[in-house]
Write a protein that holds these residues in place. Sequence first.
Motif, PDB file in Angstrom:
ATOM      1  N   PRO A 100       0.854  -1.191   0.000  1.00 30.40           N
ATOM      2  CA  PRO A 100       0.000   0.000   0.000  1.00 30.40           C
ATOM      3  C   PRO A 100       0.889   1.239   0.000  1.00 30.40           C
ATOM      4  CG  PRO A 100      -0.583  -1.490   1.800  1.00 30.40           C
ATOM      5  CD  PRO A 100       0.690  -1.995   1.210  1.00 30.40           C
ATOM      6  N   SER A 101       0.445   2.278  -0.707  1.00 29.87           N
ATOM      7  CA  SER A 101       1.241   3.506  -0.707  1.00 29.87           C
ATOM      8  C   SER A 101       0.764   4.431   0.399  1.00 29.87           C
ATOM      9  CB  SER A 101       1.089   4.209  -2.057  1.00 29.87           C
ATOM     10  OG  SER A 101      -0.267   4.518  -2.254  1.00 29.87           O
TER      11      SER A 101
ATOM     12  N   PRO B 230       1.138   6.455   4.248  1.00 31.38           N
ATOM     13  CA  PRO B 230       1.024   5.950   5.612  1.00 31.38           C
ATOM     14  C   PRO B 230      -0.408   5.524   5.901  1.00 31.38           C
ATOM     15  CG  PRO B 230       1.022   8.343   5.617  1.00 31.38           C
ATOM     16  CD  PRO B 230       1.164   7.924   4.190  1.00 31.38           C
ATOM     17  N   ALA B 231      -0.559   4.470   6.702  1.00 28.57           N
ATOM     18  CA  ALA B 231      -1.898   4.038   7.108  1.00 28.57           C
ATOM     19  C   ALA B 231      -2.436   5.040   8.123  1.00 28.57           C
ATOM     20  CB  ALA B 231      -1.832   2.658   7.728  1.00 28.57           C
ATOM     21  N   SER B 232      -3.693   5.402   7.946  1.00 30.52           N
ATOM     22  CA  SER B 232      -4.286   6.305   8.938  1.00 30.52           C
ATOM     23  C   SER B 232      -4.563   5.525  10.206  1.00 30.52           C
ATOM     24  CB  SER B 232      -5.578   6.895   8.398  1.00 30.52           C
ATOM     25  OG  SER B 232      -6.481   5.869   8.101  1.00 30.52           O
ATOM     26  N   VAL B 233      -4.164   6.062  11.315  1.00 32.90           N
ATOM     27  CA  VAL B 233      -4.342   5.440  12.633  1.00 32.90           C
ATOM     28  C   VAL B 233      -4.196   3.938  12.580  1.00 32.90           C
ATOM     29  CG1 VAL B 233      -5.787   5.180  14.646  1.00 32.90           C
ATOM     30  CG2 VAL B 233      -5.887   7.259  13.295  1.00 32.90           C
TER      31      VAL B 233
ATOM     32  N   VAL C 189      -3.477  -3.144   5.920  1.00 32.92           N
ATOM     33  CA  VAL C 189      -2.669  -1.975   5.564  1.00 32.92           C
ATOM     34  C   VAL C 189      -1.900  -1.478   6.781  1.00 32.92           C
ATOM     35  CG1 VAL C 189      -2.784   0.452   4.871  1.00 32.92           C
ATOM     36  CG2 VAL C 189      -4.119  -1.263   3.630  1.00 32.92           C
ATOM     37  N   ARG C 190      -2.577  -1.437   7.927  1.00 33.13           N
ATOM     38  CA  ARG C 190      -1.898  -0.969   9.145  1.00 33.13           C
ATOM     39  C   ARG C 190      -0.769  -1.901   9.560  1.00 33.13           C
ATOM     40  NH1 ARG C 190      -7.646   0.735  11.856  1.00 33.13           N
ATOM     41  NH2 ARG C 190      -7.994   2.365  10.313  1.00 33.13           N
TER      42      ARG C 190
ATOM     43  N   PHE D  41      -6.966  -1.043  -0.749  1.00 32.35           N
ATOM     44  CA  PHE D  41      -5.529  -0.984  -1.012  1.00 32.35           C
ATOM     45  C   PHE D  41      -5.150   0.376  -1.589  1.00 32.35           C
ATOM     46  CE2 PHE D  41      -1.793  -1.816  -3.706  1.00 32.35           C
ATOM     47  CZ  PHE D  41      -0.965  -2.432  -2.794  1.00 32.35           C
TER      48      PHE D  41
ATOM     49  N   HIS E 235      -6.947   3.608   0.972  1.00 37.01           N
ATOM     50  CA  HIS E 235      -7.017   3.417   2.418  1.00 37.01           C
ATOM     51  C   HIS E 235      -6.931   4.706   3.235  1.00 37.01           C
ATOM     52  CE1 HIS E 235      -2.650   3.771   3.145  1.00 37.01           C
ATOM     53  NE2 HIS E 235      -2.540   3.246   1.936  1.00 37.01           N
ATOM     54  N   PRO E 236      -6.186   5.726   2.782  1.00 43.75           N
ATOM     55  CA  PRO E 236      -6.186   6.923   3.636  1.00 43.75           C
ATOM     56  C   PRO E 236      -7.584   7.541   3.738  1.00 43.75           C
ATOM     57  CG  PRO E 236      -4.348   6.967   2.079  1.00 43.75           C
ATOM     58  CD  PRO E 236      -5.274   5.876   1.639  1.00 43.75           C
TER      59      PRO E 236
ATOM     60  N   GLY F  52      -9.926   5.153   5.784  1.00 39.11           N
ATOM     61  CA  GLY F  52      -9.571   5.183   7.195  1.00 39.11           C
ATOM     62  C   GLY F  52     -10.154   6.400   7.904  1.00 39.11           C
ATOM     63  N   ARG F  53     -10.379   7.468   7.112  1.00 38.75           N
ATOM     64  CA  ARG F  53     -10.932   8.678   7.714  1.00 38.75           C
ATOM     65  C   ARG F  53     -12.460   8.644   7.818  1.00 38.75           C
ATOM     66  NH1 ARG F  53      -9.080  12.135   3.907  1.00 38.75           N
ATOM     67  NH2 ARG F  53      -6.977  11.301   3.639  1.00 38.75           N
TER      68      ARG F  53
END
Lengths: 220, 220, 220
Positions: B214-215, B217-220, C39-40, C92, C95-96, C99-100
């Motif tokens: 995955p590109s 940073p992962a959020s939280v 992802v995390r 994938f 995800h940012p 995730g929000r």
Amino acid sequence: MRRAARVRPVATPSAGSILVVLDLVGIAVFAISGALVAVRKELDLFGVLVLAGATGLGGGFLRDVLIGATPPAALDDWRYLLVPTAAGLVTFVYHPTLGRMERLVTFFDAAGLALFCVAGALKALDYGLSPLPAALMGMTTGIGGGILRDVLAGRVPVVFRGELYATPALAGAGVAVVAHELGVTALVGTVGGAAVCLVWRLLAVRRGWQAPMPSGPASV
Amino acid sequence: MRRAARVRPVATPSAGSILVVLDLVGIAVFAISGALVAVRKELDLFGVLVLAGATGLGGGFLRDVLIGATPPAALDDWRYLLVPTAAGLVTFVYHPTLGRMERLVTFFDAAGLALFCVAGALKALDYGLSPLPAALMGMTTGIGGGILRDVLAGRVPVVFRGELYATPALAGAGVAVVAHELGVTALVGTVGGAAVCLVWRLLAVRRGWQAPMPSGPASV
Amino acid sequence: MRRAARVRPVATPSAGSILVVLDLVGIAVFAISGALVAVRKELDLFGVLVLAGATGLGGGFLRDVLIGATPPAALDDWRYLLVPTAAGLVTFVYHPTLGRMERLVTFFDAAGLALFCVAGALKALDYGLSPLPAALMGMTTGIGGGILRDVLAGRVPVVFRGELYATPALAGAGVAVVAHELGVTALVGTVGGAAVCLVWRLLAVRRGWQAPMPSGPASV
């Protein structure tokens, strides 16, 4: 392969109510061991109940799924669901006391292991497995619940380290299978196999017997 | 849904004893990889044997349970129980040597993966699954043992990180399924699918091919 | 024990295409939750897709294997394989953003839980289980995917800690089972059970309801 004639846990019909009680005692003690691990991991009430159920019933479920005896017998009998739930609730409330009764828990745990390995092996024979796989299924029934407990609790299964645990289960299952193949009555095979497992396991605990470790450092 | 006609591992009847040998070689090499992980985790002899068995047979067990082919074929054939046990014992004793033969282990592991993905896919077709699920079951057969090994050893499955491993297995299974659907003989589909998986996997190892990450940073 | 008449997911035939859509939405949202965990954990694309699939389909697979409904219905219907794969791919890449959108994901996750627990319980009844085990199978269908996700990702299942999650699922499954036993039409039982689970779960999230924790320090 008898699928239609769903059998209850082997102990039930063949050796009467004493063995049912022992079976339920085994489930209860395994469930307590699962609930104690959950308490130590600081899980909530639900986590305690699930680990209690998984540890008490997991070995039998694993065996039943592998030999095609689905749904597992425990799902057909409310006592097999009530016992681990009650054991989990009792542990949730009284865990400091139970945690201190270590010797008693160890004894009942060995008794549960002894009964499960024999009952599991006989059920596998009943579903048409050959002797060697049946003995392995017996061992799986005895140790499967504890392995599931540890995987769910995020730790390497304790059965893989430390005191002898699986070997007595395999030996007890083997005795029951051999007795069955020789045509000995189920009661004798059950008692003989369970006794071998129980005595071996208790001696292993008392004398600190351990399985051999690999020698030398692991490469990489 | 053919339940009565329990089939042996697909390779056995359709392509003769060469494929049986390859199947057992695959189980042996997977078992060695499981035993090496157990040695590194400082498990005892029993842990080594269980991880050897789980890694060698786990993928096939998982497939058989999911497609309803219970009890798994391996429980009917003593060779399928003897091979991982022997591989575990050999690894227990000679792990420093085996750990150093990394290239050889990698090659046989790729060969095991190649055979398992094809045999798993063909068995799933044989049990009435459609092509896409059958290919996924083939991949599951190939990678399931390694996933089970890592879960039991308390680590995130390596197949989820690092070098390409599952993709070659899915590709090989896909080739075998397509060949089967086109009416090509089982031998050609088996060899073709296994070759695709083997070559792809070995190239991935040699050239360090990795699955995309995955590109960001992962959020939280 | 009806094995021959393989049933599609309960929702499909009895309540029409709206429920199929809800079922697929539930799978998609569970798959997204699995992919976000992957992802995390910095897994690669394949790890993301497998965790998406395991989370979206794992609960249903576990139920089907336990009640003997193999192969699982999802393996017979390409939509049930396409949806988690697509959800994994979308996660994938995006995800940012996903995730929000935490509130939306939480809402859909509760909706998925609500539908899964009811559909799972009704399917278990359909396979001949008694009411209590059927309700437990419903809960298992709802929470099984998340447990599998966390075991594969190497962490203690979150359902064992924190906010109420399993209790609403058990309650919803219980309502559906009771309605079924009382002869209420499937649609009413489905809607009623799902509503109980959904409202309870959303209230638990909003008000921070937690399952009770063991009191006092764990011994040892």
